[in-house]
Write an enzyme that holds these catalytic residues in place. Structure first.
Site, PDB file in Angstrom:
ATOM      1  N   HIS A   1      16.164  -2.249  17.393  1.00 16.13           N
ATOM      2  CA  HIS A   1      15.560  -3.549  17.676  1.00 16.13           C
ATOM      3  C   HIS A   1      16.488  -4.659  18.140  1.00 16.13           C
ATOM      4  CE1 HIS A   1      11.818  -1.980  16.192  1.00 16.13           C
ATOM      5  NE2 HIS A   1      12.378  -1.648  15.042  1.00 16.13           N
TER       6      HIS A   1
ATOM      7  N   HIS B   1      13.471  -3.850   8.807  1.00 19.41           N
ATOM      8  CA  HIS B   1      12.228  -3.291   9.358  1.00 19.41           C
ATOM      9  C   HIS B   1      11.554  -4.322  10.249  1.00 19.41           C
ATOM     10  CE1 HIS B   1       8.473  -1.076   9.517  1.00 19.41           C
ATOM     11  NE2 HIS B   1       7.835  -2.143   9.092  1.00 19.41           N
TER      12      HIS B   1
ATOM     13  N   LYS C   1       8.495   7.229  21.310  1.00 17.38           N
ATOM     14  CA  LYS C   1       7.968   6.184  20.422  1.00 17.38           C
ATOM     15  C   LYS C   1       6.983   5.342  21.220  1.00 17.38           C
ATOM     16  CE  LYS C   1       9.440   2.617  17.150  1.00 17.38           C
ATOM     17  NZ  LYS C   1      10.584   1.853  16.609  1.00 17.38           N
TER      18      LYS C   1
END
Ligand SMILES: *[C@@H]1O[C@H](CO)[C@@H](O)[C@H](O)[C@H]1NC(C)=O
Length: 117
Positions: free
Chosen positions: A11, A112, A39
């Protein structure tokens, strides 16, 4: 790989600007999110890690799973959405924007990414 390291790999692209489909195709491969499967959706954040860690200092909000270790902030991102797959070849549509993101943190570290569009 720790959860923090995984968060960075999936990310964070601090120096990049992203914003288009070829960026997504290249980065999803480089950051190892196309094997063994493509993904379906992923967001890259284009801010330095200090800025992202600072989001962990903002007030807690609920995560999608109901836990209370999420935090929100506005950052520059590229959202990559899978549009096609063919023999292990993943094709993505990429779009850059500045938007609100929600991340889960453990201690002072982001671990996350919680809000997929
Ligand atoms: C896509 O974005 C990259 C990096 O952000 C840039 O270098 C490249 O020229 C762009 N490609 C197109 C087709 O706009």
């Amino acid at each position: 790989e720790t959860m923090y390291q995984r968060f960075l790999r999936e990310h964070v692209d601090s120096t990049g600007t992203g914003g288009n489909s070829s960026y997504c195709k290249k980065m999803m491969q480089e950051r190892e999110m196309t094997r063994p499967r493509c993904k379906r959706f992923n967001t890259f954040i284009h801010e330095d890690i200090g800025t992202i860690k600072n989001i962990c200092k903002t007030p807690q909000i609920p995560c999608k799973n109901g836990k209370m270790n999420c935090h929100e902030g506005e950052v520059r991102v590229t959202d990559c959405r899978l549009t096609a797959r063919f023999r292990g070849n993943c094709r993505y549509q990429g779009r850059g924007s500045s938007r609100r993101v929600v991340i889960a943190c453990q201690g002072k570290l982001p671990v996350h990414f919680d809000n997929y569009l």
